[in-house]
Design an enzyme around this catalytic site. Structure first.
Site: not given
Ligand code: NAD
Length: 358
Positions: A144, A193, A225, A249, A253
């Site tokens: 970001y 990751k 994942d 993020d 959700d």
């Protein structure tokens, strides 16, 4: 001493649910003699109409003079997002305020209310083991805020976003997560990751270093994942999920759908000094704005989080959370959480029901 709260209701359902949340705040705090001064300020499209900006100076100054920020939601109807009033509204208002106050950790608790099992998208036997997760997302680093480029190479359009983390950024949010786990069930799942990304390798290294200072808290590393699958397959295994800005993020959700409605979730963004902004993670829900049908629970639970984190009023926060649980147990249902055939009540009536249990 009187504390000040900046109240930024924003757009769409923001003002409707904020008015109800303030009723609950007044009720709870008047009973224990604590007084709060609430100062309203414009944000989002509502601010653009008056000041030509989504996050005007006036609003920034009011926030700076306050002890906490209570935020509603911003943004226009999806079909009108190209209009000047709404263009980049969410980015300017939300990222603007996050940057100004250097909020570096976002807290999103996700719980499935047993009485609302029918709107949880997972099978009952999966949820029956209990779902109570606290997502802690780093907010200042990653894709970001790194350098962004768009250029042409060999006649093709190319774009890049640089992902960057410093050890200080990771250490700071890791401490936040371990301290939060100590007040819960003493487990942190750090999601990265690290099999592919350098930023994740550093993330894992630093989180493990910080973990040594919290021997009473169990640390588990998980690849993002796998985590996405586990949130759906077996959400009861998690206590605190600590993760990066980008992964947080998306994962938070995924977690947000478990309770069954965005109208049930609260969130907090805190900076290193403990200054906080409290808001429902959902948007301005323009499809139902102005109809008096929005679920006020997310905004009311945001008040509870604010009392807990910014003002250490733990008992008051718990009373609000318990009153919400009792209202739901008693059958109070706005449209978003109703089963077919349930009597449906509006924003004000849901708040009345919560107030009656306080
Ligand atoms: P949304 O989150 O506003 O709504 C998604 C769905 O959830 C809608 O059907 C809505 O009716 C429902 N919903 C959300 N909150 C509810 C509540 N309290 N009670 C009952 N139902 C509720 O997402 P969207 O419709 O995609 O976006 C609308 C606007 O909100 C856009 O302009 C978007 O940019 C903005 N947005 C803002 C924020 C924020 O302020 N933090 C977050 C997400 C989206």
């Amino acid at each position: 001493m009187e504390k000040t709260i900046a109240v930024l209701a924003g757009d769409g359902i923001g003002p409707e649910v904020m008015a109800q949340a303030l009723r609950v705040l007044k009720h709870v705090t008047e009973r224990n003699g604590q007084t709060f001064r609430t100062v309203e300020a414009l944000i989002g499209g509502a601010a653009f109409e008056v000041h030509g900006k989504h996050f005007p100076e006036e609003t920034r100054e009011i926030c700076e003079r306050s002890d906490a920020i209570l935020f509603g939601s911003v943004g226009g109807p999806v079909a009108e997002l190209h209009l000047e009033k709404w263009k980049d509204c969410e980015v300017n208002a939300l990222l603007g305020i996050r940057k100004t106050f250097r909020f570096n950790a976002n807290f999103r608790p996700v719980k499935v209310f047993p009485e609302l099992m029918h709107i949880c998208p997972l099978r009952e036997e999966v949820v029956n083991r209990g779902v109570d997760i606290l997502f802690i997302r780093e907010l200042n680093g990653d894709l970001y805020f790194g350098e962004k480029k768009r250029f042409e190479r060999d006649g093709m359009r190319v774009a890049t976003d640089l992902a960057e983390y410093s050890e200080e950024q990771v250490r700071s949010v890791a401490h936040t997560a371990f301290q939060a786990a100590r007040k819960r069930r003493n487990k942190v799942t750090s999601v990265d990751k690290a099999n592919v990304l350098h930023t994740s390798k550093l993330w894992r290294e630093v989180v493990r270093e910080v973990a040594k200072e919290y021997p009473d808290v169990v640390l588990e590393d998980m690849l993002v994942d796998n985590c996405a699958m586990q949130i759906i397959r077996n959400p009861s295994q998690f206590d605190v999920i600590l993760t990066t800005n980008m992964f947080g993020d998306i994962l938070s959700d995924a977690g947000a759908v478990l309770p069954g409605s965005l109208g049930l979730l609260a969130s907090a963004s805190l900076n290193a000094d403990g200054f906080g902004l409290y808001e429902p993670p959902g948007g301005s829900a323009q499809d139902i704005a102005g109809k008096g049908v929005a679920n006020p629970i997310a905004q009311i639970l945001s008040v509870a989080m604010m009392l807990r984190f910014s003002f250490s009023l733990i008992e008051e926060a718990e009373r609000i959370e318990q009153a919400v649980g009792k209202a739901l147990l008693g059958g109070a249902r706005t449209g978003d959480i109703a089963a077919p055939g349930d009597p449906v009540i509006g924003t004000v009536e849901m708040t009345d029901s919560i107030l009656s249990h306080l």
